[in-house]
Scaffold this motif. Structure first.
Motif, PDB file in Angstrom:
ATOM      1  N   THR A  31     -52.437  24.701  -6.417  1.00 31.42           N
ATOM      2  CA  THR A  31     -51.702  25.686  -6.891  1.00 31.42           C
ATOM      3  C   THR A  31     -51.523  25.403  -8.211  1.00 31.42           C
ATOM      4  OG1 THR A  31     -49.521  25.642  -6.550  1.00 31.42           O
ATOM      5  CG2 THR A  31     -50.361  26.687  -4.819  1.00 31.42           C
ATOM      6  N   ALA A  32     -52.001  26.545  -8.595  1.00 34.81           N
ATOM      7  CA  ALA A  32     -51.748  26.812 -10.323  1.00 34.81           C
ATOM      8  C   ALA A  32     -50.177  26.433 -10.615  1.00 34.81           C
ATOM      9  CB  ALA A  32     -52.593  27.754 -11.082  1.00 34.81           C
ATOM     10  N   ASN A  33     -49.198  26.127 -10.011  1.00 38.81           N
ATOM     11  CA  ASN A  33     -48.161  25.873 -10.464  1.00 38.81           C
ATOM     12  C   ASN A  33     -47.863  23.872  -9.649  1.00 38.81           C
ATOM     13  OD1 ASN A  33     -46.540  27.971 -11.949  1.00 38.81           O
ATOM     14  ND2 ASN A  33     -46.610  29.174  -9.771  1.00 38.81           N
ATOM     15  N   ARG A  34     -49.277  23.843  -9.565  1.00 37.20           N
ATOM     16  CA  ARG A  34     -48.889  21.843  -9.107  1.00 37.20           C
ATOM     17  C   ARG A  34     -47.418  21.627  -8.230  1.00 37.20           C
ATOM     18  NH1 ARG A  34     -48.045  22.803 -13.942  1.00 37.20           N
ATOM     19  NH2 ARG A  34     -46.033  22.769 -14.559  1.00 37.20           N
ATOM     20  N   GLN A  35     -48.358  22.735  -7.424  1.00 38.03           N
ATOM     21  CA  GLN A  35     -47.899  22.264  -5.452  1.00 38.03           C
ATOM     22  C   GLN A  35     -48.421  21.963  -4.701  1.00 38.03           C
ATOM     23  OE1 GLN A  35     -44.094  22.379  -3.928  1.00 38.03           O
ATOM     24  NE2 GLN A  35     -44.338  22.558  -6.763  1.00 38.03           N
ATOM     25  N   ILE A  36     -48.875  21.409  -4.086  1.00 36.89           N
ATOM     26  CA  ILE A  36     -50.229  20.941  -2.777  1.00 36.89           C
ATOM     27  C   ILE A  36     -50.656  21.090  -1.830  1.00 36.89           C
ATOM     28  CG2 ILE A  36     -50.989  18.484  -1.681  1.00 36.89           C
ATOM     29  CD1 ILE A  36     -49.677  16.806  -3.876  1.00 36.89           C
ATOM     30  N   LYS A  37     -51.154  21.598  -2.084  1.00 37.42           N
ATOM     31  CA  LYS A  37     -51.578  22.299  -0.111  1.00 37.42           C
ATOM     32  C   LYS A  37     -51.772  22.009   0.616  1.00 37.42           C
ATOM     33  CE  LYS A  37     -49.884  26.426  -1.363  1.00 37.42           C
ATOM     34  NZ  LYS A  37     -48.332  26.756  -1.319  1.00 37.42           N
ATOM     35  N   SER A  38     -53.171  21.586   0.585  1.00 36.86           N
ATOM     36  CA  SER A  38     -53.787  20.092   1.111  1.00 36.86           C
ATOM     37  C   SER A  38     -54.705  19.310   0.749  1.00 36.86           C
ATOM     38  CB  SER A  38     -54.948  21.234   2.498  1.00 36.86           C
ATOM     39  OG  SER A  38     -55.826  21.297   1.358  1.00 36.86           O
ATOM     40  N   ILE A  39     -54.436  18.483   1.761  1.00 42.29           N
ATOM     41  CA  ILE A  39     -55.414  16.882   1.483  1.00 42.29           C
ATOM     42  C   ILE A  39     -56.342  16.554   2.205  1.00 42.29           C
ATOM     43  CG2 ILE A  39     -55.104  14.311   0.634  1.00 42.29           C
ATOM     44  CD1 ILE A  39     -52.831  14.846  -0.839  1.00 42.29           C
ATOM     45  N   SER A  40     -57.428  16.317   2.707  1.00 44.13           N
ATOM     46  CA  SER A  40     -58.534  16.088   3.430  1.00 44.13           C
ATOM     47  C   SER A  40     -58.900  14.745   2.909  1.00 44.13           C
ATOM     48  CB  SER A  40     -60.019  17.229   3.433  1.00 44.13           C
ATOM     49  OG  SER A  40     -60.466  16.586   3.973  1.00 44.13           O
ATOM     50  N   ILE A  41     -59.017  13.698   3.586  1.00 44.94           N
ATOM     51  CA  ILE A  41     -58.924  12.642   4.236  1.00 44.94           C
ATOM     52  C   ILE A  41     -60.578  12.088   4.168  1.00 44.94           C
ATOM     53  CG2 ILE A  41     -58.973   9.722   3.380  1.00 44.94           C
ATOM     54  CD1 ILE A  41     -55.959  11.100   3.324  1.00 44.94           C
ATOM     55  N   ASP A  42     -61.621  11.301   3.953  1.00 43.19           N
ATOM     56  CA  ASP A  42     -62.768  11.083   4.881  1.00 43.19           C
ATOM     57  C   ASP A  42     -62.487   9.755   5.740  1.00 43.19           C
ATOM     58  OD1 ASP A  42     -65.175   9.441   5.690  1.00 43.19           O
ATOM     59  OD2 ASP A  42     -65.944  10.649   5.044  1.00 43.19           O
ATOM     60  N   ASP A  43     -62.882   9.535   6.823  1.00 39.82           N
ATOM     61  CA  ASP A  43     -61.669   8.455   7.637  1.00 39.82           C
ATOM     62  C   ASP A  43     -62.620   6.703   7.682  1.00 39.82           C
ATOM     63  OD1 ASP A  43     -61.019  10.727   9.914  1.00 39.82           O
ATOM     64  OD2 ASP A  43     -62.674  10.191  10.627  1.00 39.82           O
ATOM     65  N   ASP A  44     -63.264   6.699   6.626  1.00 40.48           N
ATOM     66  CA  ASP A  44     -63.874   5.968   5.875  1.00 40.48           C
ATOM     67  C   ASP A  44     -62.935   5.334   4.822  1.00 40.48           C
ATOM     68  OD1 ASP A  44     -65.785   5.938   6.808  1.00 40.48           O
ATOM     69  OD2 ASP A  44     -67.864   6.265   5.417  1.00 40.48           O
ATOM     70  N   LEU A  45     -62.234   6.363   4.565  1.00 39.25           N
ATOM     71  CA  LEU A  45     -60.841   5.560   3.527  1.00 39.25           C
ATOM     72  C   LEU A  45     -59.949   5.213   4.104  1.00 39.25           C
ATOM     73  CD1 LEU A  45     -60.660   8.590   0.697  1.00 39.25           C
ATOM     74  CD2 LEU A  45     -61.651   6.349   0.125  1.00 39.25           C
ATOM     75  N   LEU A  46     -59.148   5.310   5.268  1.00 39.90           N
ATOM     76  CA  LEU A  46     -58.494   5.278   6.668  1.00 39.90           C
ATOM     77  C   LEU A  46     -58.273   3.679   6.145  1.00 39.90           C
ATOM     78  CD1 LEU A  46     -58.125   8.399   8.272  1.00 39.90           C
ATOM     79  CD2 LEU A  46     -56.713   7.691   6.371  1.00 39.90           C
ATOM     80  N   GLU A  47     -59.983   2.817   6.460  1.00 43.34           N
ATOM     81  CA  GLU A  47     -59.690   1.522   6.747  1.00 43.34           C
ATOM     82  C   GLU A  47     -59.532   0.939   5.138  1.00 43.34           C
ATOM     83  OE1 GLU A  47     -64.281   1.094   7.672  1.00 43.34           O
ATOM     84  OE2 GLU A  47     -64.095   2.650   9.451  1.00 43.34           O
ATOM     85  N   ASP A  48     -59.650   1.732   3.739  1.00 40.88           N
ATOM     86  CA  ASP A  48     -58.799   0.402   3.479  1.00 40.88           C
ATOM     87  C   ASP A  48     -57.948   0.958   2.678  1.00 40.88           C
ATOM     88  OD1 ASP A  48     -58.490  -1.119   0.821  1.00 40.88           O
ATOM     89  OD2 ASP A  48     -61.007  -1.119   0.563  1.00 40.88           O
ATOM     90  N   LYS A  49     -56.645   0.393   2.240  1.00 36.76           N
ATOM     91  CA  LYS A  49     -55.837   1.319   1.932  1.00 36.76           C
ATOM     92  C   LYS A  49     -55.137   1.531   0.526  1.00 36.76           C
ATOM     93  CE  LYS A  49     -50.433   0.481   2.096  1.00 36.76           C
ATOM     94  NZ  LYS A  49     -50.224   0.364   0.461  1.00 36.76           N
ATOM     95  N   GLU A  50     -55.810  -0.536  -0.354  1.00 39.21           N
ATOM     96  CA  GLU A  50     -56.187   0.186  -1.686  1.00 39.21           C
ATOM     97  C   GLU A  50     -57.149   0.885  -2.247  1.00 39.21           C
ATOM     98  OE1 GLU A  50     -56.463  -3.790  -3.769  1.00 39.21           O
ATOM     99  OE2 GLU A  50     -54.845  -4.102  -2.649  1.00 39.21           O
TER     100      GLU A  50
END
Length: 107
Positions: free
Chosen positions: A45-64
């Motif tokens: 939100t414009a008040n800086r509250q996170i509403k959602s995060i979507s992560i591609d599966d490729d990123l789940l393989e590399d923590k860093e």
């Protein structure tokens, strides 16, 4: 003079209410930010509250890599939301400021 002071106080209370209303409205303004390759998408939100995060599966393989993506993308999203928030609240505050002689020097 007393009437002017009462008028100013009333205007300040009205402005304070408008600021509060604007803050509530900013909870409904959504800011979307994606990484350059679209593998990470964040909505807040414009008040800086996170509403959602979507992560591609490729990123789940590399923590860093995921951590780097989160930091970069979240910072961009927060910067964008902060800019909207500050502009909206500044507009409301400026609109409600009483006309005090000499205050126009502080623009």
């Amino acid at each position: 003079m007393f009437g002017d002071m009462m008028n100013m106080m009333g205007k300040l209370k009205e402005t304070q209410q408008k600021v509060e209303d604007t803050k509530k409205r900013l909870d409904t303004v959504l800011v979307d930010q994606s990484s350059n390759d679209e593998k990470l998408k964040i909505t807040l939100t414009a008040n800086r509250q996170i509403k959602s995060i979507s992560i591609d599966d490729d990123l789940l393989e590399d923590k860093e890599q995921l951590e780097d993506y989160l930091i970069l993308t979240l910072n961009k999203a927060i910067e964008k939301a902060t800019s909207i928030n500050e502009a909206e609240l500044a507009a409301v505050a400026k609109e409600g400021m009483p006309n005090i002689p000499g205050m126009d020097l502080f623009k």
